[in-house]
Enzyme design. Structure first.
Site, PDB file in Angstrom:
ATOM      1  N   HIS A  17       0.840  -1.210   0.000  1.00  0.00           N
ATOM      2  CA  HIS A  17       0.000   0.000   0.000  1.00  0.00           C
ATOM      3  C   HIS A  17       0.874   1.258   0.000  1.00  0.00           C
ATOM      4  CE1 HIS A  17      -3.120  -2.600   2.309  1.00  0.00           C
ATOM      5  NE2 HIS A  17      -3.614  -2.402   1.101  1.00  0.00           N
ATOM      6  N   LYS A  41     -15.529  -7.096   4.621  1.00  0.00           N
ATOM      7  CA  LYS A  41     -14.453  -8.079   4.755  1.00  0.00           C
ATOM      8  C   LYS A  41     -14.235  -8.533   6.208  1.00  0.00           C
ATOM      9  CE  LYS A  41     -11.494  -6.945   0.802  1.00  0.00           C
ATOM     10  NZ  LYS A  41     -10.196  -6.360   0.426  1.00  0.00           N
ATOM     11  N   ARG A  90      -1.946  -5.869  -8.613  1.00  0.00           N
ATOM     12  CA  ARG A  90      -0.844  -6.790  -8.329  1.00  0.00           C
ATOM     13  C   ARG A  90      -0.753  -7.860  -9.396  1.00  0.00           C
ATOM     14  NH1 ARG A  90      -3.161  -7.507  -2.409  1.00  0.00           N
ATOM     15  NH2 ARG A  90      -4.977  -7.170  -3.732  1.00  0.00           N
ATOM     16  N   SER A 128      -2.950  -7.895   2.527  1.00  0.00           N
ATOM     17  CA  SER A 128      -3.231  -7.829   3.964  1.00  0.00           C
ATOM     18  C   SER A 128      -3.656  -9.214   4.464  1.00  0.00           C
ATOM     19  CB  SER A 128      -4.323  -6.804   4.255  1.00  0.00           C
ATOM     20  OG  SER A 128      -3.874  -5.515   3.907  1.00  0.00           O
TER      21      SER A 128
HETATM   22  P1  ADP Z   1      -9.890  -3.271  -0.800  1.00  0.00           P
HETATM   23  O1  ADP Z   1     -10.546  -3.951   0.346  1.00  0.00           O
HETATM   24  O2  ADP Z   1     -10.625  -2.073  -1.320  1.00  0.00           O
HETATM   25  O3  ADP Z   1      -9.420  -4.169  -1.915  1.00  0.00           O
HETATM   26  P2  ADP Z   1      -7.197  -3.143   0.248  1.00  0.00           P
HETATM   27  O4  ADP Z   1      -6.888  -2.460   1.523  1.00  0.00           O
HETATM   28  O5  ADP Z   1      -7.076  -4.621   0.231  1.00  0.00           O
HETATM   29  O6  ADP Z   1      -8.612  -2.628  -0.123  1.00  0.00           O
HETATM   30  O7  ADP Z   1      -6.306  -2.536  -0.915  1.00  0.00           O
HETATM   31  C1  ADP Z   1      -6.440  -1.196  -1.315  1.00  0.00           C
HETATM   32  C2  ADP Z   1      -5.824  -1.023  -2.692  1.00  0.00           C
HETATM   33  O8  ADP Z   1      -4.433  -1.291  -2.619  1.00  0.00           O
HETATM   34  C3  ADP Z   1      -6.368  -1.982  -3.758  1.00  0.00           C
HETATM   35  O9  ADP Z   1      -6.410  -1.286  -4.986  1.00  0.00           O
HETATM   36  C4  ADP Z   1      -5.348  -3.084  -3.808  1.00  0.00           C
HETATM   37  O10 ADP Z   1      -5.304  -3.696  -5.080  1.00  0.00           O
HETATM   38  C5  ADP Z   1      -4.070  -2.272  -3.551  1.00  0.00           C
HETATM   39  N1  ADP Z   1      -3.019  -3.114  -2.995  1.00  0.00           N
HETATM   40  C6  ADP Z   1      -3.081  -3.939  -1.932  1.00  0.00           C
HETATM   41  N2  ADP Z   1      -1.902  -4.567  -1.724  1.00  0.00           N
HETATM   42  C7  ADP Z   1      -1.063  -4.124  -2.686  1.00  0.00           C
HETATM   43  C8  ADP Z   1       0.293  -4.410  -3.059  1.00  0.00           C
HETATM   44  N3  ADP Z   1       1.017  -5.311  -2.403  1.00  0.00           N
HETATM   45  N4  ADP Z   1       0.831  -3.756  -4.111  1.00  0.00           N
HETATM   46  C9  ADP Z   1       0.075  -2.879  -4.804  1.00  0.00           C
HETATM   47  N5  ADP Z   1      -1.210  -2.581  -4.541  1.00  0.00           N
HETATM   48  C10 ADP Z   1      -1.769  -3.178  -3.504  1.00  0.00           C
END
Ligand code: ADP
Length: 163
Positions: A17, A41, A90, A128
């Site tokens: 992130h 979630k 990703r 996450s």
């Molecule tokens: P959501 O529940 O909306 O998917 P997340 O907190 O899981 O939210 O992720 C927020 C954003 O960050 C999403 O666009 C996700 O694809 C991106 N993201 C999460 N992990 C990574 C990573 N390792 N590298 C790049 N982008 C990421």
């Protein structure tokens, strides 16, 4: 002023992130991290905890702020005077979901763009959920999250009942 929001659950914030966020600040003057209050979630960390972890992780990053939002992401973007929604990509499996979401958001708010940033290869395997799984089994996640997030995970799994 070019303003963007970066919405997500951030349960918890990871180096993946933070990499996307850092790169978004190169393109936008202001990036608002928008933490979803109504996530479906079942997050491990409460909204307050997720906010706190993000605030600490982004301390000293110019142009970055952390806010909570409820309801439609595009409405929060409009209220924030943002023209763009940042999302990270990703792997190909992210694409289908993100593509659908972007089209839906475009339908709801034609004035707002979704901007995809591609994950750095070092971080493309980080999610996450994978981090929570590893931490719940006492695996080290020190290369994947900031130290204060690792500490919070360790504390959470020391007290959480794992079935
Ligand atoms: P959501 O529940 O909306 O998917 P997340 O907190 O899981 O939210 O992720 C927020 C954003 O960050 C999403 O666009 C996700 O694809 C991106 N993201 C999460 N992990 C990574 C990573 N390792 N590298 C790049 N982008 C990421």
């Amino acid at each position: 002023m070019r303003i963007a929001i970066y919405p997500g659950t951030f349960d918890p914030v990871t180096y993946g992130h933070l990499d996307i966020l850092q790169r978004a600040t190169d393109v936008f003057d202001e990036v608002i991290i928008a933490v979803a209050a109504d996530s479906n979630k079942s997050p491990l960390f409460s909204l307050g905890e997720r906010m706190q972890l993000l605030t600490e992780a982004t301390q000293g990053m110019p142009g970055v702020s952390v806010r909570v939002f409820e309801g439609l992401t595009v409405e929060f973007a409009r209220r924030s005077m943002a023209k763009a929604i940042i999302r990270g990509l990703r792997v190909m499996s992210d694409f289908e979901y993100e593509f659908q979401l972007a089209l839906m958001n475009k339908k709801l708010a034609p004035d707002i763009e979704t901007v995809f940033l591609v994950a750095k290869s070092d971080y493309s395997f980080i999610s996450s959920s994978a981090i929570k799984w590893a931490a719940s089994l006492h695996g080290s996640v020190s290369d994947l999250v900031p130290p204060h997030v690792e500490k919070a995970l360790i504390e959470k799994y020391a007290t959480a009942r794992i079935d």
